[in-house]
Design a protein around this motif. Structure first.
Motif, PDB file in Angstrom:
ATOM      1  N   PHE A  74      37.674   4.002 -12.438  1.00  0.00           N
ATOM      2  CA  PHE A  74      36.433   3.436 -12.998  1.00  0.00           C
ATOM      3  C   PHE A  74      36.865   2.495 -14.122  1.00  0.00           C
ATOM      4  N   HIS A  75      37.537   1.419 -13.753  1.00  0.00           N
ATOM      5  CA  HIS A  75      38.079   0.486 -14.738  1.00  0.00           C
ATOM      6  C   HIS A  75      36.986  -0.378 -15.350  1.00  0.00           C
ATOM      7  N   LEU A  76      37.155  -0.665 -16.627  1.00  0.00           N
ATOM      8  CA  LEU A  76      36.195  -1.479 -17.389  1.00  0.00           C
ATOM      9  C   LEU A  76      36.769  -2.880 -17.554  1.00  0.00           C
ATOM     10  N   ARG A  77      35.930  -3.884 -17.332  1.00  0.00           N
ATOM     11  CA  ARG A  77      36.404  -5.266 -17.413  1.00  0.00           C
ATOM     12  C   ARG A  77      35.420  -6.137 -18.178  1.00  0.00           C
ATOM     13  N   LYS A  78      35.969  -7.190 -18.784  1.00  0.00           N
ATOM     14  CA  LYS A  78      35.138  -8.221 -19.375  1.00  0.00           C
ATOM     15  C   LYS A  78      35.881  -9.538 -19.208  1.00  0.00           C
ATOM     16  N   PRO A  79      35.216 -10.567 -18.711  1.00  0.00           N
ATOM     17  CA  PRO A  79      35.912 -11.830 -18.429  1.00  0.00           C
ATOM     18  C   PRO A  79      36.311 -12.610 -19.675  1.00  0.00           C
ATOM     19  N   SER A  80      35.617 -12.390 -20.793  1.00  0.00           N
ATOM     20  CA  SER A  80      35.914 -13.137 -22.011  1.00  0.00           C
ATOM     21  C   SER A  80      35.496 -12.301 -23.214  1.00  0.00           C
ATOM     22  N   VAL A  81      36.456 -11.831 -23.984  1.00  0.00           N
ATOM     23  CA  VAL A  81      36.135 -10.912 -25.076  1.00  0.00           C
ATOM     24  C   VAL A  81      35.893 -11.658 -26.383  1.00  0.00           C
ATOM     25  N   HIS A  82      35.163 -10.984 -27.278  1.00  0.00           N
ATOM     26  CA  HIS A  82      34.872 -11.519 -28.608  1.00  0.00           C
ATOM     27  C   HIS A  82      35.486 -10.613 -29.667  1.00  0.00           C
ATOM     28  N   ILE A  83      35.642 -11.157 -30.856  1.00  0.00           N
ATOM     29  CA  ILE A  83      36.150 -10.363 -31.977  1.00  0.00           C
ATOM     30  C   ILE A  83      35.341  -9.083 -32.136  1.00  0.00           C
ATOM     31  N   SER A  84      34.042  -9.188 -31.941  1.00  0.00           N
ATOM     32  CA  SER A  84      33.139  -8.054 -32.143  1.00  0.00           C
ATOM     33  C   SER A  84      33.327  -6.940 -31.110  1.00  0.00           C
ATOM     34  N   ASP A  85      34.109  -7.187 -30.066  1.00  0.00           N
ATOM     35  CA  ASP A  85      34.394  -6.148 -29.067  1.00  0.00           C
ATOM     36  C   ASP A  85      35.496  -5.200 -29.527  1.00  0.00           C
ATOM     37  N   THR A  86      36.115  -5.497 -30.648  1.00  0.00           N
ATOM     38  CA  THR A  86      37.149  -4.625 -31.191  1.00  0.00           C
ATOM     39  C   THR A  86      36.564  -3.252 -31.487  1.00  0.00           C
ATOM     40  N   ALA A  87      37.102  -2.233 -30.839  1.00  0.00           N
ATOM     41  CA  ALA A  87      36.565  -0.871 -30.958  1.00  0.00           C
ATOM     42  C   ALA A  87      37.434   0.062 -30.123  1.00  0.00           C
ATOM     43  N   GLU A  88      37.081   1.353 -30.161  1.00  0.00           N
ATOM     44  CA  GLU A  88      37.715   2.350 -29.304  1.00  0.00           C
ATOM     45  C   GLU A  88      36.787   2.579 -28.112  1.00  0.00           C
ATOM     46  N   TYR A  89      37.360   2.611 -26.915  1.00  0.00           N
ATOM     47  CA  TYR A  89      36.577   2.776 -25.701  1.00  0.00           C
ATOM     48  C   TYR A  89      36.996   4.071 -25.006  1.00  0.00           C
ATOM     49  N   PHE A  90      35.989   4.856 -24.634  1.00  0.00           N
ATOM     50  CA  PHE A  90      36.241   6.138 -23.988  1.00  0.00           C
ATOM     51  C   PHE A  90      35.605   6.173 -22.614  1.00  0.00           C
ATOM     52  N   CYS A  91      36.395   6.600 -21.650  1.00  0.00           N
ATOM     53  CA  CYS A  91      35.905   6.866 -20.311  1.00  0.00           C
ATOM     54  C   CYS A  91      35.578   8.356 -20.222  1.00  0.00           C
ATOM     55  N   ALA A  92      34.506   8.701 -19.523  1.00  0.00           N
ATOM     56  CA  ALA A  92      34.108  10.104 -19.435  1.00  0.00           C
ATOM     57  C   ALA A  92      33.547  10.402 -18.050  1.00  0.00           C
ATOM     58  N   VAL A  93      33.620  11.677 -17.684  1.00  0.00           N
ATOM     59  CA  VAL A  93      33.135  12.123 -16.392  1.00  0.00           C
ATOM     60  C   VAL A  93      32.340  13.403 -16.562  1.00  0.00           C
ATOM     61  N   SER A  94      31.345  13.597 -15.721  1.00  0.00           N
ATOM     62  CA  SER A  94      30.647  14.874 -15.658  1.00  0.00           C
ATOM     63  C   SER A  94      30.349  15.183 -14.200  1.00  0.00           C
ATOM     64  N   GLY A  95      30.051  16.462 -13.946  1.00  0.00           N
ATOM     65  CA  GLY A  95      29.723  16.872 -12.600  1.00  0.00           C
ATOM     66  C   GLY A  95      28.319  16.420 -12.213  1.00  0.00           C
ATOM     67  N   PRO A  96      27.943  16.576 -10.950  1.00  0.00           N
ATOM     68  CA  PRO A  96      26.627  16.105 -10.487  1.00  0.00           C
ATOM     69  C   PRO A  96      25.462  16.868 -11.098  1.00  0.00           C
ATOM     70  N   GLN A  97      25.704  18.049 -11.626  1.00  0.00           N
ATOM     71  CA  GLN A  97      24.642  18.787 -12.299  1.00  0.00           C
ATOM     72  C   GLN A  97      24.583  18.441 -13.786  1.00  0.00           C
ATOM     73  N   GLY A  98      25.370  17.486 -14.212  1.00  0.00           N
ATOM     74  CA  GLY A  98      25.367  17.110 -15.614  1.00  0.00           C
ATOM     75  C   GLY A  98      26.186  18.074 -16.448  1.00  0.00           C
ATOM     76  N   GLY A  99      25.711  18.383 -17.647  1.00  0.00           N
ATOM     77  CA  GLY A  99      26.464  19.277 -18.509  1.00  0.00           C
ATOM     78  C   GLY A  99      27.449  18.516 -19.362  1.00  0.00           C
ATOM     79  N   LYS A 100      28.558  19.147 -19.644  1.00  0.00           N
ATOM     80  CA  LYS A 100      29.472  18.545 -20.602  1.00  0.00           C
ATOM     81  C   LYS A 100      30.159  17.319 -20.036  1.00  0.00           C
ATOM     82  N   LEU A 101      30.478  16.392 -20.951  1.00  0.00           N
ATOM     83  CA  LEU A 101      31.274  15.229 -20.615  1.00  0.00           C
ATOM     84  C   LEU A 101      32.744  15.566 -20.865  1.00  0.00           C
TER      85      LEU A 101
END
Lengths: 113, 114
Positions: A74-101
């Protein structure tokens, strides 16, 4: 059990360049997938999510992610980044019934002028 | 619409002291989560509430951690006594229901144990 691996801990990139933040997951059941962004000293904000349907999902600020079931990615992409995109990015998953990430360890995106 | 509110934002205590964190979820959200985020890592769930009921507390260290969600709204997470390894950011999140799992996070409480 589910797990998430973010393949890059840090990604430095110049402004207006394209970027890809990689995320792989492991699960024996169908999953929901998420990308969250965390700016310094702030909580996590949902960037985009995949629940079902089209495998390509987009955010309002130009990011997109593609769910690839065969590669369990589940890769994240952006064609052209800005200074304001500087941050920490987290990928997360949960089961189909929801619950914890289940979160990956995060990728620090640093956009330089 | 107001977001998830947490207090305090920062807390510094000495080891063996007690500490408590408070969370007010988004109005109408019946599901509330407490996560712990260690430095350089992603958040990990401590406990999840559906209304007043704790439905997943398997990762909560019950010898020193406790939580409550009275009346199914606000929640308090307590540590007694705190240890050096408890230094982390404690995040509260809420959602309408756990099915689609769109969780909204508060700003967190940064705990430092000296």
């Amino acid at each position: 059990a589910q797990s998430v691996t973010q393949l890059d801990s840090q990604v430095p990139v110049f402004e207006e360049a394209p970027v890809e933040l990689r995320c792989n997951y492991s699960s024996s059941v169908s999953v929901y997938l998420f990308w969250y962004v965390q700016y310094p000293n702030q909580g996590l904000q949902l960037l985009l999510k995949y629940l079902s349907g089209s495998t390509l999902v987009e955010s309002i600020n130009g990011f997109e992610a593609e769910f690839n079931k065969s590669q369990t990615s589940f890769h994240l992409r952006k064609p052209s980044v800005h200074i304001s995109d500087t941050a920490e990015y987290f990928c997360a998953v949960s089961g189909p019934q929801g619950g914890k990430l289940i979160f990956g360890q995060g990728t620090e995106l640093s956009v330089k002028p | 619409e107001a977001g998830v509110v947490q207090s305090p934002r920062y807390k510094i205590i000495e080891k063996k002291q007690p500490v408590a964190f408070w969370c007010n979820p988004i109005s109408g959200h019946n599901t509330l989560y407490w996560y712990r985020q260690n430095l350089g890592q992603g958040p990990e769930l401590l406990i999840r509430y559906e209304n007043e009921e704790a439905v997943d507390d398997s990762q909560l260290p019950k010898d020193r951690f406790s939580a409550e969600r009275l009346k199914g709204v606000d929640s308090t997470l307590k540590i007694q006594p705190a240890e050096l390894g408890d230094s982390a950011v404690y995040l509260c999140a809420s959602s309408y229901a756990s099915e689609n799992n769109e969780q909204f996070f508060g700003p967190g409480t940064r705990l430092t144990v000296l």
